[in-house]
Design a protein around this motif. Structure first.
Motif, short mmCIF file in Angstrom:
data_model
loop_
_atom_site.label_atom_id
_atom_site.label_comp_id
_atom_site.label_asym_id
_atom_site.label_seq_id
_atom_site.Cartn_x
_atom_site.Cartn_y
_atom_site.Cartn_z
N UNK A 1 0.84 -1.18 0.00
CA UNK A 1 0.00 0.00 0.00
C UNK A 1 0.89 1.24 0.00
N UNK A 2 0.35 2.30 -0.50
CA UNK A 2 1.14 3.53 -0.53
C UNK A 2 1.15 4.16 0.86
N UNK A 3 2.19 4.95 1.13
CA UNK A 3 2.32 5.57 2.44
C UNK A 3 2.75 4.54 3.47
N UNK A 4 2.36 4.76 4.70
CA UNK A 4 2.71 3.83 5.78
C UNK A 4 1.46 3.08 6.23
N UNK A 5 1.64 1.80 6.50
CA UNK A 5 0.52 1.05 7.06
C UNK A 5 0.49 1.24 8.57
N UNK A 6 -0.51 0.70 9.22
CA UNK A 6 -0.68 0.88 10.66
C UNK A 6 0.52 0.34 11.44
N UNK B 1 13.91 8.54 14.69
CA UNK B 1 13.02 7.43 14.33
C UNK B 1 12.60 7.50 12.88
N UNK B 2 12.20 8.69 12.44
CA UNK B 2 11.76 8.86 11.05
C UNK B 2 12.93 8.65 10.09
N UNK B 3 14.08 9.21 10.40
CA UNK B 3 15.24 9.07 9.52
C UNK B 3 15.63 7.61 9.36
N UNK B 4 15.55 6.83 10.43
CA UNK B 4 15.88 5.41 10.35
C UNK B 4 14.93 4.67 9.42
N UNK B 5 13.62 4.95 9.53
CA UNK B 5 12.67 4.28 8.66
C UNK B 5 12.78 4.79 7.23
N UNK B 6 13.05 6.08 7.07
CA UNK B 6 13.14 6.68 5.73
C UNK B 6 14.26 6.05 4.91
N UNK B 7 15.31 5.58 5.56
CA UNK B 7 16.41 4.93 4.84
C UNK B 7 15.93 3.68 4.11
N UNK C 1 12.66 3.24 3.20
CA UNK C 1 11.49 3.58 2.38
C UNK C 1 11.66 4.96 1.77
N UNK C 2 12.72 5.19 1.00
CA UNK C 2 12.98 6.54 0.51
C UNK C 2 11.90 7.09 -0.42
N UNK C 3 11.20 6.23 -1.13
CA UNK C 3 10.14 6.73 -2.04
C UNK C 3 8.91 7.19 -1.27
N UNK C 4 8.68 6.61 -0.11
CA UNK C 4 7.55 7.01 0.73
C UNK C 4 7.84 8.32 1.44
N UNK C 5 9.05 8.46 1.94
CA UNK C 5 9.41 9.61 2.75
C UNK C 5 9.89 10.78 1.89
N UNK C 6 8.93 11.34 1.17
CA UNK C 6 9.22 12.56 0.41
C UNK C 6 9.38 13.70 1.40
N UNK D 1 4.71 13.65 8.79
CA UNK D 1 4.86 12.52 9.72
C UNK D 1 5.57 12.96 11.00
N UNK D 2 6.57 13.80 10.86
CA UNK D 2 7.26 14.31 12.04
C UNK D 2 6.33 15.18 12.88
#
Length: 185
Positions: free
Chosen positions: A1-6, A49-55, A57-62, A69-70
């Motif tokens: 799914x696009x974005x983040x899931x629950x 936390x966000x930076x770690x996940x963004x690594x 999922x770089x396409x999600x974390x525009x 999200x922050x």
């Protein structure tokens, strides 16, 4: 799914709180923070936390998604810490603490989200949930979601409470069982 899931959103909340308590450590230290210092400490934890996940999922974390999200996480973590600040004095002694215990010949390996030590030495075990956990499920003939009750056996120390830390926008609270309502509101 696009974005983040629950699950991903829950992991972000979880990680941000873990990173916050890694730095702050005690309720007394939390209470001593000015509003600006608290906001800075939360922002730092959220950014990590966000930076770690963004690594991963770089396409999600525009740029825009990351900013939103922050903002969401900062607000949610601050809301939860306001509830934490109403508790009896504690020190966070475990974050993602591995607990191993054998029960009826079965070795259980679990991870407690957070373990707090009260001033009298007793422990409070906290499991973060971004949904709506049901404590009543612990008191049925066939227990549902047994992890927190199992944690209380696994720590092998006196436990003053086992609680869900419900971290859900507009519905942030603790749910569980404690020896005294002053320990956890």
């Amino acid at each position: 799914e696009s974005g983040l899931n629950a699950r991903d959103r829950g992991s972000l909340v979880h990680n941000a709180l873990e990173l916050f308590w890694e730095d702050v450590k005690t309720l007394n230290a939390l209470k001593k923070l000015s509003d600006d210092s608290l906001s800075d400490a939360v922002s730092k934890a959220v950014d990590r936390a966000v930076d770690a996940m963004a690594k991963n999922c770089p396409r999600t974390f525009t740029k825009m998604f990351t900013a939103l999200e922050k903002e969401r996480l900062n607000s949610l973590v601050l809301e939860f810490l306001a509830v934490d600040s109403q508790r009896t004095s504690f020190t966070v002694v475990g974050r993602e603490e591995k607990l191993v215990r054998t029960i009826a010949g079965i070795e259980l390996k679990t991870y407690a989200d957070r373990i707090d030590r009260l001033d009298d030495g007793r422990l409070v075990i906290v499991d973060y949930k971004t949904g709506e956990p049901k404590v009543a499920d612990w008191f049925t003939d066939r227990i549902a979601e047994p992890q927190l009750p199992l944690y209380s056996f696994a720590v092998e120390k006196e436990v003053a409470g086992v609680v869900f830390g419900q971290v859900k926008k507009g519905n942030v609270k603790y749910l569980g069982v404690v020896d005294d309502e002053l320990i956890v509101p």
